[in-house]
Design a protein around this motif. Structure first.
Motif, PDB file in Angstrom:
ATOM      1  N   ARG A 109       4.138  12.302  -4.619  1.00  0.00           N
ATOM      2  CA  ARG A 109       3.238  11.173  -4.363  1.00  0.00           C
ATOM      3  C   ARG A 109       3.904  10.023  -3.630  1.00  0.00           C
ATOM      4  O   ARG A 109       3.220   9.132  -3.121  1.00  0.00           O
ATOM      5  N   ALA A 110       5.214  10.012  -3.535  1.00  0.00           N
ATOM      6  CA  ALA A 110       5.931   8.829  -3.067  1.00  0.00           C
ATOM      7  C   ALA A 110       6.143   8.831  -1.555  1.00  0.00           C
ATOM      8  O   ALA A 110       6.406   9.865  -0.943  1.00  0.00           O
ATOM      9  N   ASP A 111       6.042   7.632  -0.961  1.00  0.00           N
ATOM     10  CA  ASP A 111       6.456   7.414   0.427  1.00  0.00           C
ATOM     11  C   ASP A 111       7.932   7.050   0.498  1.00  0.00           C
ATOM     12  O   ASP A 111       8.571   7.226   1.538  1.00  0.00           O
ATOM     13  N   ALA A 112       8.457   6.512  -0.594  1.00  0.00           N
ATOM     14  CA  ALA A 112       9.884   6.182  -0.696  1.00  0.00           C
ATOM     15  C   ALA A 112      10.316   6.501  -2.124  1.00  0.00           C
ATOM     16  O   ALA A 112       9.549   6.328  -3.076  1.00  0.00           O
ATOM     17  N   VAL A 113      11.541   6.992  -2.257  1.00  0.00           N
ATOM     18  CA  VAL A 113      12.076   7.383  -3.561  1.00  0.00           C
ATOM     19  C   VAL A 113      13.402   6.661  -3.763  1.00  0.00           C
ATOM     20  O   VAL A 113      14.297   6.728  -2.919  1.00  0.00           O
ATOM     21  N   SER A 114      13.519   5.960  -4.897  1.00  0.00           N
ATOM     22  CA  SER A 114      14.741   5.210  -5.205  1.00  0.00           C
ATOM     23  C   SER A 114      15.369   5.779  -6.471  1.00  0.00           C
ATOM     24  O   SER A 114      14.712   5.888  -7.517  1.00  0.00           O
ATOM     25  N   ARG A 171       6.630  -3.899  -6.710  1.00  0.00           N
ATOM     26  CA  ARG A 171       5.223  -4.179  -7.031  1.00  0.00           C
ATOM     27  C   ARG A 171       4.831  -5.573  -6.546  1.00  0.00           C
ATOM     28  O   ARG A 171       3.735  -5.768  -6.007  1.00  0.00           O
ATOM     29  N   ALA A 172       5.740  -6.537  -6.693  1.00  0.00           N
ATOM     30  CA  ALA A 172       5.458  -7.893  -6.228  1.00  0.00           C
ATOM     31  C   ALA A 172       5.336  -7.964  -4.715  1.00  0.00           C
ATOM     32  O   ALA A 172       4.676  -8.869  -4.184  1.00  0.00           O
ATOM     33  N   LEU A 173       5.944  -7.009  -4.015  1.00  0.00           N
ATOM     34  CA  LEU A 173       5.843  -6.948  -2.556  1.00  0.00           C
ATOM     35  C   LEU A 173       4.593  -6.210  -2.090  1.00  0.00           C
ATOM     36  O   LEU A 173       4.395  -6.018  -0.896  1.00  0.00           O
ATOM     37  N   GLY A 174       3.772  -5.784  -3.028  1.00  0.00           N
ATOM     38  CA  GLY A 174       2.512  -5.144  -2.683  1.00  0.00           C
ATOM     39  C   GLY A 174       2.546  -3.639  -2.669  1.00  0.00           C
ATOM     40  O   GLY A 174       1.545  -3.001  -2.311  1.00  0.00           O
ATOM     41  N   MET A 175       3.664  -3.029  -3.066  1.00  0.00           N
ATOM     42  CA  MET A 175       3.736  -1.576  -3.092  1.00  0.00           C
ATOM     43  C   MET A 175       3.082  -1.036  -4.352  1.00  0.00           C
ATOM     44  O   MET A 175       3.027  -1.718  -5.390  1.00  0.00           O
ATOM     45  N   GLU A 176       2.574   0.172  -4.264  1.00  0.00           N
ATOM     46  CA  GLU A 176       2.214   0.908  -5.466  1.00  0.00           C
ATOM     47  C   GLU A 176       3.494   1.551  -5.998  1.00  0.00           C
ATOM     48  O   GLU A 176       4.283   2.097  -5.225  1.00  0.00           O
ATOM     49  N   GLY A 190       0.787  -1.224   0.000  1.00  0.00           N
ATOM     50  CA  GLY A 190       0.000   0.000   0.000  1.00  0.00           C
ATOM     51  C   GLY A 190       0.816   1.268   0.000  1.00  0.00           C
ATOM     52  O   GLY A 190       0.298   2.342  -0.333  1.00  0.00           O
ATOM     53  N   ARG A 191       2.098   1.185   0.360  1.00  0.00           N
ATOM     54  CA  ARG A 191       2.975   2.358   0.292  1.00  0.00           C
ATOM     55  C   ARG A 191       3.372   2.614  -1.161  1.00  0.00           C
ATOM     56  O   ARG A 191       3.384   1.706  -2.001  1.00  0.00           O
ATOM     57  N   ARG A 239      13.417  -1.661 -22.270  1.00  0.00           N
ATOM     58  CA  ARG A 239      13.114  -1.585 -20.841  1.00  0.00           C
ATOM     59  C   ARG A 239      11.610  -1.457 -20.602  1.00  0.00           C
ATOM     60  O   ARG A 239      11.076  -1.971 -19.620  1.00  0.00           O
ATOM     61  N   ALA A 240      10.928  -0.761 -21.486  1.00  0.00           N
ATOM     62  CA  ALA A 240       9.475  -0.620 -21.336  1.00  0.00           C
ATOM     63  C   ALA A 240       8.789  -1.979 -21.406  1.00  0.00           C
ATOM     64  O   ALA A 240       7.832  -2.251 -20.667  1.00  0.00           O
ATOM     65  N   TRP A 241       9.292  -2.855 -22.280  1.00  0.00           N
ATOM     66  CA  TRP A 241       8.728  -4.206 -22.375  1.00  0.00           C
ATOM     67  C   TRP A 241       8.970  -4.997 -21.094  1.00  0.00           C
ATOM     68  O   TRP A 241       8.156  -5.843 -20.705  1.00  0.00           O
ATOM     69  N   GLU A 242      10.086  -4.747 -20.425  1.00  0.00           N
ATOM     70  CA  GLU A 242      10.416  -5.477 -19.199  1.00  0.00           C
ATOM     71  C   GLU A 242       9.626  -4.965 -17.997  1.00  0.00           C
ATOM     72  O   GLU A 242       9.461  -5.686 -17.005  1.00  0.00           O
ATOM     73  N   LEU A 243       9.162  -3.748 -18.052  1.00  0.00           N
ATOM     74  CA  LEU A 243       8.504  -3.111 -16.914  1.00  0.00           C
ATOM     75  C   LEU A 243       7.091  -3.657 -16.713  1.00  0.00           C
ATOM     76  O   LEU A 243       6.330  -3.812 -17.665  1.00  0.00           O
ATOM     77  N   SER A 244       6.750  -3.955 -15.474  1.00  0.00           N
ATOM     78  CA  SER A 244       5.402  -4.428 -15.164  1.00  0.00           C
ATOM     79  C   SER A 244       4.363  -3.410 -15.617  1.00  0.00           C
ATOM     80  O   SER A 244       4.543  -2.201 -15.446  1.00  0.00           O
ATOM     81  N   SER A 245       3.271  -3.915 -16.163  1.00  0.00           N
ATOM     82  CA  SER A 245       2.196  -3.019 -16.608  1.00  0.00           C
ATOM     83  C   SER A 245       1.521  -2.325 -15.434  1.00  0.00           C
ATOM     84  O   SER A 245       0.776  -1.358 -15.615  1.00  0.00           O
ATOM     85  N   GLU A 246       1.778  -2.809 -14.214  1.00  0.00           N
ATOM     86  CA  GLU A 246       1.177  -2.208 -13.027  1.00  0.00           C
ATOM     87  C   GLU A 246       1.990  -1.033 -12.485  1.00  0.00           C
ATOM     88  O   GLU A 246       1.567  -0.377 -11.533  1.00  0.00           O
ATOM     89  N   VAL A 247       3.171  -0.803 -13.066  1.00  0.00           N
ATOM     90  CA  VAL A 247       3.965   0.367 -12.679  1.00  0.00           C
ATOM     91  C   VAL A 247       3.424   1.575 -13.436  1.00  0.00           C
ATOM     92  O   VAL A 247       3.407   1.599 -14.674  1.00  0.00           O
ATOM     93  N   ARG A 248       2.993   2.586 -12.714  1.00  0.00           N
ATOM     94  CA  ARG A 248       2.365   3.746 -13.345  1.00  0.00           C
ATOM     95  C   ARG A 248       3.412   4.815 -13.651  1.00  0.00           C
ATOM     96  O   ARG A 248       4.281   5.099 -12.810  1.00  0.00           O
TER      97      ARG A 248
END
Length: 397
Positions: free
Chosen positions: A194-199, A157-162, A137-138, A174-183
């Motif tokens: 918008r971020a709770d954590a920034v990498s 994303r697999a750990l449940g983060m947005e 949810g973070r 790289r776009a092909w490798e990126l999960s479609s759930e990454v906005r």
């Protein structure tokens, strides 16, 4: 026989990629055709004029005089992606350490000189200070979606983060490798707000130096976990320290230690461990060796930081590999010199990147020395190599 000067502790699985009947490889090679290294600093060293290419078994090339080598027509190779999984795992480790206050908790326990019930009471009372948060949810904002950034985004994303990502230079691969759930974020400021954590996963260039500044930190949705596994200089350390003091930054996790954060429990400083796994070292060594071989044996360029990618199947008795300044009329003069001497160009491929152009030219028969001299004297040419077809004897020139 090609001669490779191997500096640092290059993994043997990479050195084994150089066939012994064609290559001499070692730390004390005179007049090397190429240099293979990890962290050795070449910037203050006069490099042998024989050097035709340099490859680093790693990503950053700030230990290599790239600009000077570009002026001499020498490509510099690196190995992005070879250590991507190792870095991804360390980023997630840092994020989890920050989320659960692992570092101050460890220091607390190490300072308990107690036993039995006294130890149990101290632990139960002390642990309340180290309440953390869970990841689902973070929101994780990933700046830079290259080999590492994509893996970090997908894993989070697999750990449940947005996950939201920002990279104006995102490649199609790289776009092909990126999960479609990454906005995607429309801007860097949008991501930061918008971020709770920034990498951070960007190269250190003029545009990214002090990317995280006091001005940009005003966009943070406090408190933020800031993870820097790019380079130390992509953040303004004074601004980060002020952010920690003000509570804008909950924790700063970095792979590049600085005295500015010494002794600060809110800063997790690691000793540049990003690629410090056996698998990463081996992957980097193999990729660097293969890129050197492709260049030395066939003139092909893949994964260079200063040359365009140019790869062409062999189709002739002799290949010319030409690096030149990206200016008009160079190729027409080369073609005229070859055609005027009766040489038929079987195939040619030319590409440019910023101030450098690189060309592969296949011809049907050996080229006379005087013709090669005319080609080499063409204004704008930085380097010229002659590569014979199916030769086991090493470089011709």
């Amino acid at each position: 026989m090609y001669r490779i000067l191997a500096l640092d502790d290059i993994a043997s699985v990479g050195l084994d990629r150089f066939p012994s009947h064609r290559y001499r490889v070692g730390p004390e090679i005179d007049a090397p055709d190429a240099i293979l290294l990890r962290s050795a600093d070449l910037r203050a060293e006069p490099l042998p004029e024989s050097v035709q290419a340099i490859a680093r078994a790693g990503v950053g090339v700030n230990n290599i005089p790239v600009e000077r080598l570009s002026g001499a027509g020498v490509p510099v190779f690196n190995t992005p992606g070879a250590n991507a999984n190792a870095v991804k795992e360390l980023v997630l480790t840092g994020l989890l350490m920050a989320a659960r206050n692992v570092l101050p908790a460890l220091r607390f326990v190490h300072g308990l000189n107690l036993e039995g019930e006294a130890l149990e009471r101290a632990v139960e009372e002390g642990k309340r200070r180290f309440d953390g948060f869970e990841l689902p949810g973070r929101v994780l904002g990933v700046i830079g979606l290259g080999a590492v950034g994509v893996r970090v985004a997908n894993a989070a994303r697999a750990l449940g983060m947005e996950v939201i990502g920002y990279d104006p230079q995102l490649t199609l691969d790289r776009a092909w490798e990126l999960s479609s759930e990454v906005r995607p974020a429309g801007s860097l400021d949008e991501l930061l707000s918008r971020a709770d954590a920034v990498s951070l996963h960007v190269p250190l260039i003029d545009a990214t130096r002090n990317l995280v500044s006091a001005e940009r930190m005003r966009r943070f949705r406090a408190p933020v976990v800031l993870l820097n596994f790019s380079r130390a200089e992509v953040v303004d350390e004074d601004a980060v320290r002020a952010g920690l003091d003000a509570g804008t930054i909950l924790a700063y996790v970095t792979d590049f230690p600085s005295p500015a954060f010494r002794g600060d429990n809110r800063a997790i400083q690691l000793p540049h461990l990003g690629a410090s796994t056996r698998e990463a070292r081996e992957n980097c060594a193999v990729m660097a060796a293969e890129r050197l071989r492709g260049f030395l044996e066939d003139g092909n360029v893949e994964g260079s930081v200063n040359f365009p990618d140019v790869s062409m199947p062999r189709n002739g008795a002799v290949r010319l590999a030409i690096a030149n300044r990206n200016v008009p009329n160079v190729l027409s003069r080369v073609s005229s010199a070859l055609g005027g001497a009766g040489h038929n160009i079987v195939e040619m491929l030319n590409k440019s990147r910023d101030a450098i152009a690189y060309t592969l030219v296949d011809v049907e028969r050996p080229i006379e020395p005087e013709v090669l001299d005319r080609v080499a004297d063409t204004p704008g040419i930085l380097s010229l190599r002659v590569i014979r077809a199916e030769s086991d004897s090493g470089p011709e020139s």
